[in-house]
Design an enzyme around this catalytic site. Sequence first.
Site, PDB file in Angstrom:
ATOM      1  N   ARG A 180      -7.535  -7.689  -8.120  1.00  0.00           N
ATOM      2  CA  ARG A 180      -8.340  -8.913  -8.190  1.00  0.00           C
ATOM      3  C   ARG A 180      -9.780  -8.563  -8.510  1.00  0.00           C
ATOM      4  NH1 ARG A 180     -11.262  -8.146  -3.644  1.00  0.00           N
ATOM      5  NH2 ARG A 180     -10.240  -7.233  -1.821  1.00  0.00           N
ATOM      6  N   ASN A 232      -7.001  -2.713  -5.663  1.00  0.00           N
ATOM      7  CA  ASN A 232      -7.209  -4.147  -5.482  1.00  0.00           C
ATOM      8  C   ASN A 232      -6.924  -4.871  -6.792  1.00  0.00           C
ATOM      9  OD1 ASN A 232      -8.097  -4.312  -2.708  1.00  0.00           O
ATOM     10  ND2 ASN A 232      -9.903  -3.205  -3.371  1.00  0.00           N
ATOM     11  N   LYS A 237       0.815  -1.213   0.000  1.00  0.00           N
ATOM     12  CA  LYS A 237       0.000   0.000   0.000  1.00  0.00           C
ATOM     13  C   LYS A 237       0.851   1.265   0.000  1.00  0.00           C
ATOM     14  CE  LYS A 237      -3.472  -2.848   0.640  1.00  0.00           C
ATOM     15  NZ  LYS A 237      -4.225  -3.398  -0.477  1.00  0.00           N
ATOM     16  N   GLU A 277      -9.780   2.252  -5.420  1.00  0.00           N
ATOM     17  CA  GLU A 277     -10.677   2.686  -4.366  1.00  0.00           C
ATOM     18  C   GLU A 277     -10.321   4.111  -3.920  1.00  0.00           C
ATOM     19  OE1 GLU A 277     -11.513  -0.074  -1.320  1.00  0.00           O
ATOM     20  OE2 GLU A 277     -11.871  -1.717  -2.727  1.00  0.00           O
TER      21      GLU A 277
END
Length: 463
Positions: free
Chosen positions: A292, A290, A116, A275
């Site tokens: 995925r 993300n 992150k 996000e």
Amino acid sequence: MFSTVLVANRGEIALRIARACRELGIRTVAVYSTADLDSAVVRFADEAVHIGHSPSKASYLNAPAIIEAAKLSGAQAIHPGYGFLSEDPDFAEICEGSGITFIGPSPEVIQRLGDKAEARAAMAEAGLPVLPGSIGAVTTAAEAKEIAQQTGYPVILKAVAGGGGRGMAVVRDPDELLVAYRETRAHARAVFGDDRVYLERFIEDARHVEVQILCDRHGAAVHLGERDCSVQRRHQKLIEEAPAPNLPQELRTAMCESAVRGAVAAGYVGAGTFEFVVTPDREFYLMEINCRLQVEHPVTEMLTGIDIVREQILIAAGLPLSMRQEDIAPRGVAMECRVNAEDPARGFAPTPGRLTEFVPPGGPFVRVDTHSYPDWLVGPDYDSLLAKTVVWAPDREQAIARMDRALEEFRVDGHGVRTTIGFLRRTLTRPEFRAGRHTTGLVETMLDAEEGEGGAADGTTAA
């Protein structure tokens, strides 16, 4: 095109992937733990391979067992779904080294964006707005204190390797920072095997909005619009909808274009999600990426008519995207409610048990993604998700009414089993939700109010 795909997951998402493969004419291989012998995907797949006992570490996180199952079954590709090994760069690399296609981004991209702190730095360089905070991981409590003073309180500490709403701590008082820093690092070490944390400004009364992207191996990249995921408990989503209500078009456009720009800069291939947090002043900042498939992908599928799982498989097989940006035309409003085996009256504690009744709703424009059925044992070893109820309607008012009707129709019963159905229906009645002005604090507000009233009559075993 692949002739055989192994699905390295369980539950509703494993069945969802197997169905997409079936429609593409691809043979499917399910893997299962001892507890999942009678699971829906094991019954549906062309072949099933036992990979270990019930704890995830002995089965769905057991990379050698999954690779061996792929080799024995002749699978040319592995779809990891979400959770488990879906964002594990080591697993993606093992697949690559074994001559098996990992249906997802490259190991290098997963490593870079899964970290992150590194992702924040890379996306800031690509021109995406990121929240004020540390550039990379915070290595000492003194450094955390200094950055927090510069950023201003409240701040949030996050595990670098975190995900699924875990490894986070909001700090509103400087006196609480040291303890929170130590506890977050310890939690991150225990859960993720990596104690690094980073720090950023925490936005009060924020909205959580994410953008779905698809990128192929030929340089093409598109977005499929945004989803609002602000109804959350403990940073985990309960209700998602698309499009996000009450967003100015210019903000919507800027957010989606930023996601595509970030994906291209990262060399992303496959389906992914950017996000963002949206402030009360309608500014947006990247939170995380993300690498995925998301739990809430059906919302976007209902809105656009695009099968995201199908696209993932075609992209992994080397085919170009089947659409251009101008071909994507979202229509109406879609909404998803996660029906979990949890008791909202006890802090959403899981309620495992054997289902004696399970009758999902039907009717026009209602989709239920589930692996549950009567006599299915909801065990304590895995996620408590029973089903995803998804509806579509021409406008938001009709979508809310249709969702409420569908939840009312849902029948779930079992010894000791409680569900989130009643709580979800109450959420749909909240004035701020109906007006599309709710934030990530909505669930906490509801729980505080219900506790003050002596607790709601929830925890029902049926709708």
